[in-house]
Every structure is written in structure tokens, then in C-alpha cells.
Enzyme design. Structure first.
Site, mmCIF file in Angstrom:
data_model
loop_
_atom_site.group_PDB
_atom_site.id
_atom_site.type_symbol
_atom_site.label_atom_id
_atom_site.label_comp_id
_atom_site.label_asym_id
_atom_site.label_seq_id
_atom_site.Cartn_x
_atom_site.Cartn_y
_atom_site.Cartn_z
ATOM 1 N N LEU A 181 7.284 0.163 -3.809
ATOM 2 C CA LEU A 181 5.847 0.401 -3.994
ATOM 3 C C LEU A 181 5.143 0.103 -2.676
ATOM 4 O O LEU A 181 5.006 -1.056 -2.284
ATOM 5 C CB LEU A 181 5.303 -0.483 -5.112
ATOM 6 C CG LEU A 181 3.845 -0.238 -5.498
ATOM 7 C CD1 LEU A 181 3.665 1.148 -6.075
ATOM 8 C CD2 LEU A 181 3.368 -1.285 -6.495
ATOM 9 N N ASP A 182 4.717 1.143 -1.991
ATOM 10 C CA ASP A 182 4.161 1.025 -0.641
ATOM 11 C C ASP A 182 2.663 1.299 -0.676
ATOM 12 O O ASP A 182 2.232 2.419 -0.940
ATOM 13 C CB ASP A 182 4.870 2.014 0.289
ATOM 14 C CG ASP A 182 4.419 1.880 1.728
ATOM 15 O OD1 ASP A 182 3.685 0.915 2.034
ATOM 16 O OD2 ASP A 182 4.791 2.731 2.551
#
Length: 307
Positions: A181-182
Site C-alpha cells: 500500500l503506497d
């Protein structure tokens, strides 16, 4: 042997100051230099007590309460958990620094001799100027090394905290993998405004129809696709993007039916997702094989919870 008490006290004051500073850095607590100095001064006074003709100061309970007094003076007392965290981190900083110095000392020590088959060592005691010089040089080095290791551990922990399992569904195909999850991923489909996740085709290429892969690889610099029919023709998307230091580029993607993401035992599911295809490895260490978009979670619904 002459012992310069003022020199020993000042050396301990500097070491205590650095240890308390390292504790505050690791715990990310804003502490003024004045409070650090007061705490270090109290800690250094223990060296003077060692020259008193009493044995009680060597008792572990006395040492423990003395360290409690130092931590409360330096960091204050807000709540019990706050205090315990500061105390244990102070012990951690002290033990890892002292243990590292002691280990290096014995690692580099060469004064052992074999006499008549017996190993003998010699030491000139606490007042040895070479030993004190070694301590003076090694304390800042060990503190720096400890801080860097802790920072590295925090970065790794942050990365792993953001890694989540996912399950993509497209027609009858299901892709399962691990995604990062960026928060820096801000890709959107310019038409539908749906968030774009990126999957590693070095991992999933054998599961994607070959026609889709050919379309993605044939994308040229102006965003045109080779006219070749494929089962996902209506799902295909072209997403423009711009990387740092490069001109505008295009990414081929497709519309997925849904994606399920597991986070802390809960499954989040949404159909609001476009899947971008990357033909380069996105994780050199193989920790994940997709980059998730943060809005995929914010727009998703919890569909199940692990028991």
C-alpha cells in the site's frame, strides 16, 4: 595508581548524556538539552558514590531506583506506560552500547599468551589510558550504529505493516498476491477517475491471456495499441503518467471485476480499481508483487472478519 576523579566523572557525564539522547531519539520524544544535561548529571553522580565506604550502593535494587529517578527527571512522568517505555529503552540503549564496546574490546584484544600450555592474559585495570581512549572513541560510534540500526528496523517494519494480501477477479480468472500500500501512488484512469494499482508481470504473466500481454507490450510512445483482438478488449485502458526525470509515458491496464484486500484480519472489497501492467520487477527482494492505491481501501467495504 593515580585516579583522576574529575576526569572519570566528566567521561561518565558525557556517556550518560549520549545514552539519554539516544533514548529520546529512538522514542521520538522532544527533550530539551537542559533536561538531558540534568539527567546525565544525576547519572554521573553515581560514579562518586562508588568511592564511598558502603556496599548498599552496589545492590541491584538501589541501581534500579536510581535509574528510575534519572528517567523521571529527564523525561517526566505522564503515565505509567510512558514511563516504563522510557526506562526500558534507556536500559536497551545502555546494554547494547556497553555490550558492543565490550565485545569489540575482547575481539581486538591481543595480550593473551600461552605459557606452559596455559592461556594467560594481562590487564592494567580501569586506569589504563588506552582502555579509556578506546571507550571515548567507541561510545559515539556505537551510539551512531545503534541509531542507524533502529532506524532501519523502523523502515522495514513500516514497509511490512503496509504489505497486504490481495485477490483480483477478472471474469473467471483469479489472481492472488501480496501488495504494498503506497501512499505515493496517485495514478488514476483519466476517464473514469478510478484508482490504478500496478501488478508485476514478471510474476503474473503466465496467468494473463497472451493477447492482453501483446497489447501491453506494443504500446508505443504516443499511447497507441496494436490492433489485435483479445478477450479483454473492452476492459483495456491507457493510463498516462509521468515519472521523476522523464517525459510523459503511458501504462497499459485493464478494468478488474473486483479486488479483495486483507488488512488486520479484515477483508476489504471494491470494484473501483484499474490494474496497470508493469513488465519490470517492482520489488527487488520479492516482498510484494503489486503496488496498491490508497483509495482502494478508503472506497472499499469490509465484507468479512477473521475469527
Amino acid at each position: 595508581m593515580a585516579i583522576y576523579l574529575d576526569v572519570i566523572w566528566f567521561l561518565n557525564f558525557c556517556i550518560d548524556f549520549l545514552l539519554l539522547w539516544l533514548t529520546s531519539v529512538i522514542l521520538k520524544r522532544e527533550v530539551s538539552k537542559k533536561r538531558l544535561a540534568v539527567g546525565a548529571f544525576l547519572g554521573s553522580l553515581y560514579v562518586l558514590f562508588l568511592f564511598l565506604d558502603t556496599a548498599i550502593i552496589y545492590h541491584p535494587i538501589i541501581k534500579f531506583f536510581y535509574s528510575v529517578f534519572i528517567i523521571i527527571t529527564t523525561f517526566g512522568y505522564k503515565r505509567f506506560g510512558y514511563f516504563v517505555q522510557g526506562l526500558f529503552m534507556f536500559y536497551f540503549s545502555t546494554f547494547i552500547t556497553g555490550g558492543g564496546i565490550l565485545g569489540l574490546h575482547y575481539f581486538l584484544q591481543t595480550d593473551a599468551k600461552i605459557v606452559n600450555g596455559v592461556v594467560k592474559t594481562q590487564s592494567s585495570g580501569m586506569g589504563d589510558p588506552i582502555s579509556w581512549l578506546f571507550v571515548i572513541l567507541m561510545v559515539p560510534i556505537m551510539l551512531y550504529f545503534t541509531k542507524k540500526r533502529v532506524d532501519h528496523i523502523e523502515v522495514r517494519k513500516l514497509r511490512y505493516d503496509q504489505v497486504m494480501n490481495f485477490e483480483l477477479k477478472i471474469d473467471s480468472l483469479t489472481l492472488k498476491g501480496v501488495g504494498l500500500l503506497d501512499s505515493g501512488n496517485q495514478l488514476h484512469d483519466p476517464i473514469s477517475k478510478q484508482p490504478v494499482m500496478i501488478v508485476d508481470m514478471t510474476v503474473f504473466a503466465d496467468q494473463i491471456p497472451s493477447a492482453v500481454i501483446n497489447h501491453a507490450k506494443s504500446l508505443d510512445s504516443i499511447g497507441e495499441l496494436v490492433d489485435e483482438p483479445n478477450p479483454w478488449q473492452d476492459r483495456m485502458r491507457i493510463i498516462p503518467y509521468r515519472a521523476v526525470g522523464s517525459a510523459n509515458q503511458f501504462l497499459t491496464g485493464f478494468k478488474a471485476d473486483s479486488i479483495g484486500i486483507w488488512d488486520n484480519g479484515e477483508k476489504y472489497e471494491t470494484s473501483n480499481v484499474i490494474v496497470g501492467l508493469s513488465f519490470t520487477n517492482i520489488s527487488g527482494e520479492g516482498e510484494y508483487n503489486a503496488i496498491l492505491h490508497p483509495k482502494m481501501l478508503s472506497n472499499a467495504k469490509v465484507t468479512s472478519t477473521a475469527s
